[in-house]
Design an enzyme around this catalytic site. Structure first.
Site, PDB file in Angstrom:
ATOM      1  N   GLU A 101     -54.445  -1.033  30.016  1.00 24.71           N
ATOM      2  CA  GLU A 101     -53.013  -1.009  29.695  1.00 24.71           C
ATOM      3  C   GLU A 101     -52.646   0.025  28.635  1.00 24.71           C
ATOM      4  OE1 GLU A 101     -51.729  -5.529  30.756  1.00 24.71           O
ATOM      5  OE2 GLU A 101     -52.642  -5.233  28.790  1.00 24.71           O
TER       6      GLU A 101
HETATM    7  N1  IFG Z   1     -53.732  -8.269  30.644  1.00 24.70           N
HETATM    8  C1  IFG Z   1     -54.303  -7.755  29.403  1.00 24.70           C
HETATM    9  C2  IFG Z   1     -54.830  -8.784  28.419  1.00 24.70           C
HETATM   10  C3  IFG Z   1     -54.027 -10.086  28.427  1.00 24.70           C
HETATM   11  C4  IFG Z   1     -53.926 -10.600  29.846  1.00 24.70           C
HETATM   12  C5  IFG Z   1     -53.309 -11.990  29.877  1.00 24.70           C
HETATM   13  C6  IFG Z   1     -56.392  -7.309  30.620  1.00 24.70           C
HETATM   14  C7  IFG Z   1     -57.580  -6.416  30.827  1.00 24.70           C
HETATM   15  C8  IFG Z   1     -53.131  -9.601  30.665  1.00 24.70           C
HETATM   16  N2  IFG Z   1     -55.440  -6.858  29.749  1.00 24.70           N
HETATM   17  O1  IFG Z   1     -56.309  -8.369  31.205  1.00 24.70           O
HETATM   18  O2  IFG Z   1     -54.795  -8.222  27.098  1.00 24.70           O
HETATM   19  O3  IFG Z   1     -52.751  -9.896  27.846  1.00 24.70           O
HETATM   20  O4  IFG Z   1     -53.507 -12.604  31.139  1.00 24.70           O
END
Ligand code: IFG
Length: 338
Positions: free
Chosen positions: A154
């Protein structure tokens, strides 16, 4: 996002060992907190470790406490892999040191919300890589594991070309400290060395890592993100990748999960628990159990002959065992508990 003290981590290690898990991946840094003491950059925890989602509480592990968890896990044949998430998910670090920010003056305030994708290290500043090298040097010295997780997820505030160069430079740093790099699967967009590990969670970048000789950890958010609600009305968890009850978290197979990623490319299965909505040991137990038991079976057993109807009967017996240990597991109605 919420800090858990050493005794809670050790408690989870005890339960993981019952079901033959051999690896615990600790996500030690994020926008809301820096959770591991780095002696050469003390403000990361003195300032960056002081809060958490919701704004009350926070905390961090001293290097002594981290070493204690590593030893405790090793006695139970569990390898702890540390993650320093970068270039995104870095607000706590940026808030701790103005020098890490683009103008070297302004530092963002500590962040206690739950948004993602808004922060980035300053990838064009040389001191950013001195910072990373110091962090990796100190943490690698505390980690017997051959792996070091650099996050990479992200990074929406980092231009793709900058991201690619950043990941490549960080890989050199990881290698210089004798470790093999793991990253969330977005790292497949960057030039990575053969043998690098990409952790699949929600897109198909893992395939690009495999094309470069990479290997894969399977963590499909639609199946084994243990912070996903069981059902819409579950009291804890998120729903961005849907709801996942105990049957849904069991009925999948790593080897046929992704096009272009075969069983030979997969080195393991991992069930993440993100803690935006998780605050206590009882919350952890409620989300992790019973779904984690199915993850162990999927990871350790052949796909042939694996069926929910057969498994759910054996699982109901483990309900009695978990209850006997006082584990606050969710009595999912899709199982006929004893
Ligand atoms: N995506 C984000 C996490 C967390 C997650 C919550 C990943 C690799 C959503 N990154 O999962 O930091 O916020 O379900």
């Amino acid at each position: 996002r919420h800090f858990f003290p050493v005794e809670d981590v050790k408690h989870l290690i005890d339960l993981m060992a019952l079901y033959k898990f051999n690896t615990l991946h600790l996500h030690l840094t994020d926008d809301q907190g820096w959770r591991i003491e780095i002696k050469s950059w003390p403000n990361l925890t003195a300032h960056g470790g002081q809060t958490q989602v919701g704004g009350s509480g926070g905390g961090f592990y001293t290097q002594e406490q981290y070493a204690d968890m590593v030893a405790y896990a090793a006695e139970r044949y569990i390898d702890i892999i540390p993650e320093i998430d970068m270039p995104g998910h870095t607000n706590a670090a940026l808030s701790s040191y103005p020098d890490l920010n683009p103008d070297g003056v302004a530092a963002p305030p500590l962040y206690t919300g739950v948004e993602v994708g808004f922060s980035t290290l300053t990838v064009h500043k040389e001191m950013t890589y001195d910072f990373i090298n110091d962090v990796v040097r100190e943490l690698a010295a505390l980690s017997p594991s051959r792996y070091f997780h650099i996050g990479g997820d992200e990074s929406h505030a980092t231009a793709l070309e900058d991201y690619r160069k950043f990941i490549s430079r960080v890989q050199d740093i990881i290698t210089s400290h004798g470790k093999t790099m793991i990253g969330w699967e977005e790292i497949g967009q960057a030039p990575i060395a053969a043998g690098t590990i990409a952790q699949h969670w929600f897109s198909d970048f893992a395939r690009q890592a495999v094309a470069q000789g990479g290997k894969v950890i399977c963590s499909p958010a639609k199946r084994i993100y243990l912070d996903m609600k069981y059902y819409e009305d579950s009291p804890l968890g998120l729903t961005w990748s849907g709801t996942v009850n105990t049957q849904q978290s069991y009925e999948w197979e790593p080897a046929t999960l992704m096009d272009g990623v075969s069983e030979a490319d997969i080195i393991g299965v991992e069930a993440p628990l993100w803690t935006e909505t998780i605050q206590t040991r009882a919350d952890i137990e409620y989300m992790v159990f019973p779904r984690l038991l199915g993850v162990a079976e999927i990871a350790w057993s052949p796909a042939q002959g694996r069926t929910w109807d057969e498994y759910r009967t054996r699982l109901s017996i483990h309900g009695r065992r978990l209850a006997a240990r006082g584990v606050n597991f969710y009595r999912d109605p899709c199982v006929e508990w004893d």
